[in-house]
Structure formats: structure tokens, C-alpha cells
Design an enzyme around this catalytic site. Sequence first.
Site, mmCIF file in Angstrom:
data_model
loop_
_atom_site.group_PDB
_atom_site.id
_atom_site.type_symbol
_atom_site.label_atom_id
_atom_site.label_comp_id
_atom_site.label_asym_id
_atom_site.label_seq_id
_atom_site.Cartn_x
_atom_site.Cartn_y
_atom_site.Cartn_z
ATOM 1 N N LYS A 281 1.026 -1.194 -0.057
ATOM 2 C CA LYS A 281 0.143 0.127 -0.072
ATOM 3 C C LYS A 281 0.845 1.182 -0.146
ATOM 4 O O LYS A 281 1.966 1.228 0.056
ATOM 5 C CB LYS A 281 -0.764 -0.086 1.007
ATOM 6 N N TYR B 224 -11.945 -2.803 -3.182
ATOM 7 C CA TYR B 224 -12.742 -2.945 -2.033
ATOM 8 C C TYR B 224 -14.251 -2.971 -1.905
ATOM 9 O O TYR B 224 -15.057 -2.378 -0.890
ATOM 10 C CB TYR B 224 -12.260 -1.888 -0.974
ATOM 11 N N PHE C 130 -15.445 3.406 7.329
ATOM 12 C CA PHE C 130 -14.129 3.891 6.936
ATOM 13 C C PHE C 130 -13.845 3.582 5.389
ATOM 14 O O PHE C 130 -12.898 4.066 5.219
ATOM 15 C CB PHE C 130 -13.202 2.907 7.643
ATOM 16 N N ARG D 235 -1.641 -14.733 4.000
ATOM 17 C CA ARG D 235 -2.592 -13.992 5.096
ATOM 18 C C ARG D 235 -1.633 -14.238 6.351
ATOM 19 O O ARG D 235 -1.739 -13.268 7.194
ATOM 20 C CB ARG D 235 -4.044 -14.429 4.937
ATOM 21 N N THR E 48 -5.254 -7.895 10.563
ATOM 22 C CA THR E 48 -5.600 -6.541 9.993
ATOM 23 C C THR E 48 -5.257 -5.413 10.603
ATOM 24 O O THR E 48 -4.465 -4.405 10.312
ATOM 25 C CB THR E 48 -7.269 -6.467 9.710
ATOM 26 N N ARG F 299 2.596 -7.342 9.247
ATOM 27 C CA ARG F 299 2.096 -6.159 9.881
ATOM 28 C C ARG F 299 2.567 -6.117 11.491
ATOM 29 O O ARG F 299 2.987 -4.833 12.056
ATOM 30 C CB ARG F 299 0.553 -6.533 9.788
ATOM 31 N N ASN G 42 -1.783 -0.143 7.232
ATOM 32 C CA ASN G 42 -1.176 -1.596 7.619
ATOM 33 C C ASN G 42 -0.343 -1.982 6.529
ATOM 34 O O ASN G 42 -0.215 -3.268 6.402
ATOM 35 C CB ASN G 42 -2.286 -2.394 8.041
ATOM 36 N N HIS H 81 -1.510 -5.762 1.557
ATOM 37 C CA HIS H 81 -2.879 -6.368 1.054
ATOM 38 C C HIS H 81 -2.784 -7.601 0.795
ATOM 39 O O HIS H 81 -1.619 -8.027 -0.086
ATOM 40 C CB HIS H 81 -3.816 -5.452 0.064
ATOM 41 N N GLU I 200 -8.861 -10.069 -8.061
ATOM 42 C CA GLU I 200 -8.155 -9.106 -7.912
ATOM 43 C C GLU I 200 -6.909 -8.796 -8.980
ATOM 44 O O GLU I 200 -6.617 -7.738 -9.465
ATOM 45 C CB GLU I 200 -7.387 -9.016 -6.374
HETATM 46 N N1 UDP Z 1 -9.578 -0.955 7.397
HETATM 47 C C1 UDP Z 1 -9.672 0.225 8.009
HETATM 48 N N2 UDP Z 1 -10.435 0.213 9.330
HETATM 49 C C2 UDP Z 1 -11.076 -0.753 9.772
HETATM 50 C C3 UDP Z 1 -10.931 -2.155 8.889
HETATM 51 C C4 UDP Z 1 -10.259 -1.866 7.769
HETATM 52 O O1 UDP Z 1 -9.183 1.344 7.674
HETATM 53 O O2 UDP Z 1 -11.781 -0.706 10.669
HETATM 54 C C5 UDP Z 1 -8.712 -0.828 6.254
HETATM 55 C C6 UDP Z 1 -7.353 -1.576 6.043
HETATM 56 O O3 UDP Z 1 -6.600 -0.873 5.598
HETATM 57 C C7 UDP Z 1 -7.704 -3.055 5.843
HETATM 58 C C8 UDP Z 1 -8.554 -2.839 4.667
HETATM 59 O O4 UDP Z 1 -9.552 -1.702 5.162
HETATM 60 O O5 UDP Z 1 -6.573 -3.685 5.433
HETATM 61 C C9 UDP Z 1 -9.396 -4.063 4.041
HETATM 62 O O6 UDP Z 1 -9.958 -4.400 5.273
HETATM 63 P P1 UDP Z 1 -10.280 -5.865 5.596
HETATM 64 O O7 UDP Z 1 -11.130 -6.295 6.674
HETATM 65 O O8 UDP Z 1 -10.559 -6.789 4.387
HETATM 66 O O9 UDP Z 1 -8.671 -6.590 5.964
HETATM 67 P P2 UDP Z 1 -7.622 -7.055 5.503
HETATM 68 O O10 UDP Z 1 -8.118 -8.181 4.628
HETATM 69 O O11 UDP Z 1 -6.617 -6.108 4.670
HETATM 70 O O12 UDP Z 1 -6.856 -7.751 6.521
HETATM 71 MG MG MG Z 2 -9.621 -8.174 3.122
#
Ligand code: UDP
Ligand code: MG
Length: 160
Positions: free
Chosen positions: A20, A60, A68, A96, A102, A113, A123, A126, A137
Site C-alpha cells: 500500500k 474494496y 471507513f 495472510r 488486519t 504487519r 497496515n 494487502h 483481484e
Molecule cells: N480498514 C480500516 N479500518 C477498519 C477495517 C479495515 O481502515 O476498521 C482498512 C485496512 O486498510 C484493511 C482494509 O481496510 O487492510 C481492508 O479491510 P479487511 O477487513 O479486508 O482487512 P485485510 O483483509 O486487509 O486484513
Molecule cells: Mg480483506
Amino acid sequence: FLPRLVASMEDVEETYIMVKPDGVQRGLVGEIISRFEKKGFKLTGLKLFQCPKEVAEEHYKDLRSKPFFPKLIDYITSGPVVCMAWEGVGIVASARKLIGSTNPLQAEPGTIRGDLAVQTGRNIVHGSDSPENGKREIALWFKEGEVCEWTPALAPWLRE
Ligand code: UDP
Ligand code: MG
């Protein structure tokens, strides 16, 4: 022998990994690529890309209703990202795990992370959450011809 060979081909998955904008700005591109290379996965696509809003929103789209979401789109489009396609057996779940939770404060030490970030909204990386989303994707972020089919010379040293 042959049926097993066919089954093992089916275990190969594709995942979309993205550094990112904060990861790019902080100079963590090499470090992040390195984690996946060292694990033994195969890089099949790589580019630096300033992403248009529409691509971020499509990527997304499942989070569209979240409070958010606007901030997330601003974040992802705030500077160039590094788009990557990776391939490997069980790579979606494994990537993952390498990435970590996350919320970086909850991510285990040793994960990307957990080691390199502190905030959910910054974070740094992705990773696709399912093989279906991996394919979706990669098709969204890469144009035809940008993903390479190749056989690493090390392949027999990574998989029996
Ligand atoms: N995100 C955020 N606030 C939240 C949850 C998610 O800003 O409360 C952002 C964060 O950058 C995250 C992305 O949205 O990586 C996608 O969310 P997801 O739940 O899919 O998490 P990931 O798969 O990236 O772990
Ligand atoms: Mg995700």
C-alpha cells in the site's frame, strides 16, 4: 503417480499482494517482496502503479457500506502502490499468515504487519482472502500480458 500430479496442480493458487502507499513511502517494498520470495512462492506479476479511484473502489467493493470506506479509498489512492501476483500451493491462507492480522497491534511478531506497522488504517500490505478473490483481484489490477508464466529453476528444491 499421475492422479497425484493432477491433484497437486489443483492445489496451486494465485493471490494478489499489494504494498500500500505507506509501505512504498516508508521504503518497505523490498522487505515485503523478500518475505514472499524467501518463503518459496513464485512471483508472476509486479508493477508500481498510481491507482485510480475506480480501481480502489472496485477492489474494496465488499466494504462499500463501512464507515471507513471513503478514508480507505483516499489512503489507497494517496500514492503509488506495488501490485504483485504470486502463485503457490496453499498461498492464499499462507500469505495472510505472513501478513498478519488486519490490526497491526494484534498481528503476531514475525508477521509483516506485526513487525512493521501499528495502525489498521496504515497496515502497509494487502493479501487476497480467498482463491476466488485472488483471481478476481489479479484480473482487476493487471492487464493481459502483465502476468508471466514461468518455471523457477529452484522449483524442484521447493516442492517434491
Ligand atoms: N480498514 C480500516 N479500518 C477498519 C477495517 C479495515 O481502515 O476498521 C482498512 C485496512 O486498510 C484493511 C482494509 O481496510 O487492510 C481492508 O479491510 P479487511 O477487513 O479486508 O482487512 P485485510 O483483509 O486487509 O486484513
Ligand atoms: Mg480483506
